[in-house]
Design a protein around this motif. Sequence first.
Motif, PDB file in Angstrom:
ATOM      1  N   LEU A 123       0.832  -1.206   0.000  1.00  0.00           N
ATOM      2  CA  LEU A 123       0.000   0.000   0.000  1.00  0.00           C
ATOM      3  C   LEU A 123       0.866   1.255   0.000  1.00  0.00           C
ATOM      4  CD1 LEU A 123      -2.729   1.420   0.194  1.00  0.00           C
ATOM      5  CD2 LEU A 123      -2.643   1.105   2.679  1.00  0.00           C
ATOM      6  N   PHE A 124       1.963   1.230   0.772  1.00  0.00           N
ATOM      7  CA  PHE A 124       2.888   2.377   0.779  1.00  0.00           C
ATOM      8  C   PHE A 124       3.488   2.584  -0.598  1.00  0.00           C
ATOM      9  CE2 PHE A 124       7.295   3.873   1.228  1.00  0.00           C
ATOM     10  CZ  PHE A 124       7.064   5.120   1.807  1.00  0.00           C
ATOM     11  N   LEU A 125       3.866   1.493  -1.277  1.00  0.00           N
ATOM     12  CA  LEU A 125       4.413   1.601  -2.626  1.00  0.00           C
ATOM     13  C   LEU A 125       3.370   2.127  -3.603  1.00  0.00           C
ATOM     14  CD1 LEU A 125       6.673   1.093  -4.679  1.00  0.00           C
ATOM     15  CD2 LEU A 125       5.895  -1.283  -4.849  1.00  0.00           C
ATOM     16  N   THR A 126       2.134   1.692  -3.449  1.00  0.00           N
ATOM     17  CA  THR A 126       1.062   2.156  -4.339  1.00  0.00           C
ATOM     18  C   THR A 126       0.793   3.642  -4.159  1.00  0.00           C
ATOM     19  OG1 THR A 126       0.024  -0.033  -4.276  1.00  0.00           O
ATOM     20  CG2 THR A 126      -1.346   1.807  -4.977  1.00  0.00           C
ATOM     21  N   VAL A 127       0.719   4.080  -2.898  1.00  0.00           N
ATOM     22  CA  VAL A 127       0.479   5.497  -2.625  1.00  0.00           C
ATOM     23  C   VAL A 127       1.633   6.346  -3.146  1.00  0.00           C
ATOM     24  CG1 VAL A 127       0.195   7.203  -0.791  1.00  0.00           C
ATOM     25  CG2 VAL A 127      -1.003   5.018  -0.644  1.00  0.00           C
ATOM     26  N   THR A 128       2.872   5.881  -2.930  1.00  0.00           N
ATOM     27  CA  THR A 128       4.036   6.623  -3.410  1.00  0.00           C
ATOM     28  C   THR A 128       4.032   6.732  -4.928  1.00  0.00           C
ATOM     29  OG1 THR A 128       5.315   5.819  -1.512  1.00  0.00           O
ATOM     30  CG2 THR A 128       6.546   6.722  -3.362  1.00  0.00           C
TER      31      THR A 128
ATOM     32  N   LEU B  83      -6.590   2.822 -10.497  1.00  0.00           N
ATOM     33  CA  LEU B  83      -6.824   3.590  -9.275  1.00  0.00           C
ATOM     34  C   LEU B  83      -8.194   3.281  -8.687  1.00  0.00           C
ATOM     35  CD1 LEU B  83      -5.757   5.731  -7.332  1.00  0.00           C
ATOM     36  CD2 LEU B  83      -6.721   7.484  -8.837  1.00  0.00           C
ATOM     37  N   THR B  84      -9.185   3.070  -9.547  1.00  0.00           N
ATOM     38  CA  THR B  84     -10.521   2.703  -9.070  1.00  0.00           C
ATOM     39  C   THR B  84     -10.504   1.362  -8.353  1.00  0.00           C
ATOM     40  OG1 THR B  84     -11.527   3.919 -10.906  1.00  0.00           O
ATOM     41  CG2 THR B  84     -12.904   2.306  -9.778  1.00  0.00           C
ATOM     42  N   VAL B  85      -9.788   0.387  -8.913  1.00  0.00           N
ATOM     43  CA  VAL B  85      -9.693  -0.941  -8.297  1.00  0.00           C
ATOM     44  C   VAL B  85      -8.958  -0.857  -6.959  1.00  0.00           C
ATOM     45  CG1 VAL B  85      -8.717  -3.244  -8.569  1.00  0.00           C
ATOM     46  CG2 VAL B  85      -9.866  -2.149 -10.487  1.00  0.00           C
ATOM     47  N   VAL B  86      -7.892  -0.070  -6.901  1.00  0.00           N
ATOM     48  CA  VAL B  86      -7.127   0.080  -5.656  1.00  0.00           C
ATOM     49  C   VAL B  86      -7.998   0.687  -4.562  1.00  0.00           C
ATOM     50  CG1 VAL B  86      -5.226   1.339  -4.577  1.00  0.00           C
ATOM     51  CG2 VAL B  86      -4.876   0.193  -6.760  1.00  0.00           C
ATOM     52  N   MET B  87      -8.729   1.736  -4.874  1.00  0.00           N
ATOM     53  CA  MET B  87      -9.594   2.377  -3.887  1.00  0.00           C
ATOM     54  C   MET B  87     -10.705   1.438  -3.442  1.00  0.00           C
ATOM     55  SD  MET B  87      -9.837   6.199  -5.575  1.00  0.00           S
ATOM     56  CE  MET B  87     -10.973   6.770  -4.321  1.00  0.00           C
ATOM     57  N   LEU B  88     -11.241   0.640  -4.371  1.00  0.00           N
ATOM     58  CA  LEU B  88     -12.303  -0.301  -4.023  1.00  0.00           C
ATOM     59  C   LEU B  88     -11.777  -1.389  -3.097  1.00  0.00           C
ATOM     60  CD1 LEU B  88     -15.222  -1.312  -4.559  1.00  0.00           C
ATOM     61  CD2 LEU B  88     -14.308  -2.610  -6.487  1.00  0.00           C
TER      62      LEU B  88
ATOM     63  N   PHE C 212      -4.095  10.751 -17.049  1.00  0.00           N
ATOM     64  CA  PHE C 212      -4.967  10.259 -15.985  1.00  0.00           C
ATOM     65  C   PHE C 212      -5.805   9.066 -16.454  1.00  0.00           C
ATOM     66  CE2 PHE C 212      -4.617  14.376 -13.560  1.00  0.00           C
ATOM     67  CZ  PHE C 212      -4.173  13.789 -12.391  1.00  0.00           C
ATOM     68  N   SER C 213      -6.187   9.041 -17.738  1.00  0.00           N
ATOM     69  CA  SER C 213      -6.980   7.917 -18.240  1.00  0.00           C
ATOM     70  C   SER C 213      -6.186   6.611 -18.213  1.00  0.00           C
ATOM     71  CB  SER C 213      -7.460   8.203 -19.662  1.00  0.00           C
ATOM     72  OG  SER C 213      -6.357   8.298 -20.561  1.00  0.00           O
ATOM     73  N   ILE C 214      -4.849   6.709 -18.293  1.00  0.00           N
ATOM     74  CA  ILE C 214      -4.020   5.508 -18.239  1.00  0.00           C
ATOM     75  C   ILE C 214      -4.131   4.837 -16.872  1.00  0.00           C
ATOM     76  CG2 ILE C 214      -1.632   4.665 -18.351  1.00  0.00           C
ATOM     77  CD1 ILE C 214      -1.038   6.833 -20.365  1.00  0.00           C
ATOM     78  N   CYS C 215      -4.319   5.651 -15.825  1.00  0.00           N
ATOM     79  CA  CYS C 215      -4.300   5.129 -14.452  1.00  0.00           C
ATOM     80  C   CYS C 215      -5.673   5.052 -13.807  1.00  0.00           C
ATOM     81  CB  CYS C 215      -3.401   6.011 -13.575  1.00  0.00           C
ATOM     82  SG  CYS C 215      -1.779   6.350 -14.261  1.00  0.00           S
ATOM     83  N   SER C 216      -6.712   5.554 -14.465  1.00  0.00           N
ATOM     84  CA  SER C 216      -8.010   5.687 -13.810  1.00  0.00           C
ATOM     85  C   SER C 216      -8.598   4.335 -13.413  1.00  0.00           C
ATOM     86  CB  SER C 216      -8.984   6.443 -14.720  1.00  0.00           C
ATOM     87  OG  SER C 216      -9.148   5.748 -15.954  1.00  0.00           O
ATOM     88  N   SER C 217      -8.518   3.334 -14.301  1.00  0.00           N
ATOM     89  CA  SER C 217      -9.099   2.031 -14.002  1.00  0.00           C
ATOM     90  C   SER C 217      -8.384   1.370 -12.823  1.00  0.00           C
ATOM     91  CB  SER C 217      -9.038   1.122 -15.235  1.00  0.00           C
ATOM     92  OG  SER C 217      -9.783   1.665 -16.305  1.00  0.00           O
TER      93      SER C 217
END
Length: 384
Positions: A270-275, A304-309, A297-302
Amino acid sequence: MAYTKTKICNYERIKATRRHCHDEDHITLRAAKPDQEGSPSQPVWSLAYQLEMKTLPMKETGSGNLTTISHILLLGFGDLKELWILLFTGFLAIYIISIATNLILVVLVMLDPHLQTPMYFFLSSLSCLEMISTSNISPVILAGLQAGNVTISLGGCFAQLYLFGSLATVECFLLAAMSYDRYLAVCRPLHYPSLMDGKVCRQLVVGSWVGGFLFMGIVSLSLIALSFCGPCKIDHYFCDFQPLLELSCTDTSIVQTVTFFLSFIPASPLFLTVTSYICITWAVLRIPSASGRRKAFSICSSHLTVVMLFYGTLVAVYMFPRGSTDLNPRKELSLLYTVLTPLLNPLVYSLRNQEVSKACGRVARMVSLGGLCHQQVSSLWPTQ
């Protein structure tokens, strides 16, 4: 003195377990009889249904004065008996759709050359994980809804917990690897092909799976060393760590200490993902054009959505304060990551990604063309 109190406490728990689990027929919780004439009747439990539990096997340990349970009753959603048909249909539909969508995504990545990139290689591994994860939990839920509850052996409970915890840890590592992939794609695009080649992708995926199962193996070994003497039921629909730990009649402080320190291992991704996303955000904000920022941002949006979920549901379940009421909000909240997450992950990547939609069309045309060619070739052979 403390040792004597511990023995007395364990003896009382064993007596209570035997009262609950050694009745000859079954245990039935019923309303209290009316008191003396003129006094109203008082209910003795707060549930709106009767719990009838068959005798669960017990076994004696070598010490001779300790009785341990060998089977556990998962109560599941037995308090919603009047809704079992609706719930069974809903969970069955979610299970089938989850398996189908994740399987389709894996097949697309295997058949379409345009999707054979590092990001989709990680995504196909994540889809395989989701299929195993939902198959570990959903059939138990369906069996519990149909029968009212599920009896599972203690060894089976350990196996289910081990698989569940291992897959959750593997997912943490995979999401971190995918975030690192997105960081290289956005922040170091010129070096991306050399830094994230096929060998590195395979090493990250294999390391994620091996690390996840090794981590949960240590936790499971410390848990198996405990003695479990009841009560022989869990108010949950699967064998989670904390409800199973509460059944132990021995000292659990060592297990809790070991688990606390080991929890930093799956927390490090999680620390690596946030960084990674902090660096990505900083790099995107430095892009002068608005269209360039939207594309980045469109490259990372999907992802990032999965990570937050994923992390949002874990925090909601395991950080939720435990109340003193009969309600168990953790049981309902845990459905978010055990049932809904395997369903939503492939939908997020397919609905928000045009490459997946185009790949579906290409694979469908390829399959139809293959069927047509097979039909033409078959027509060349003489019929007998």
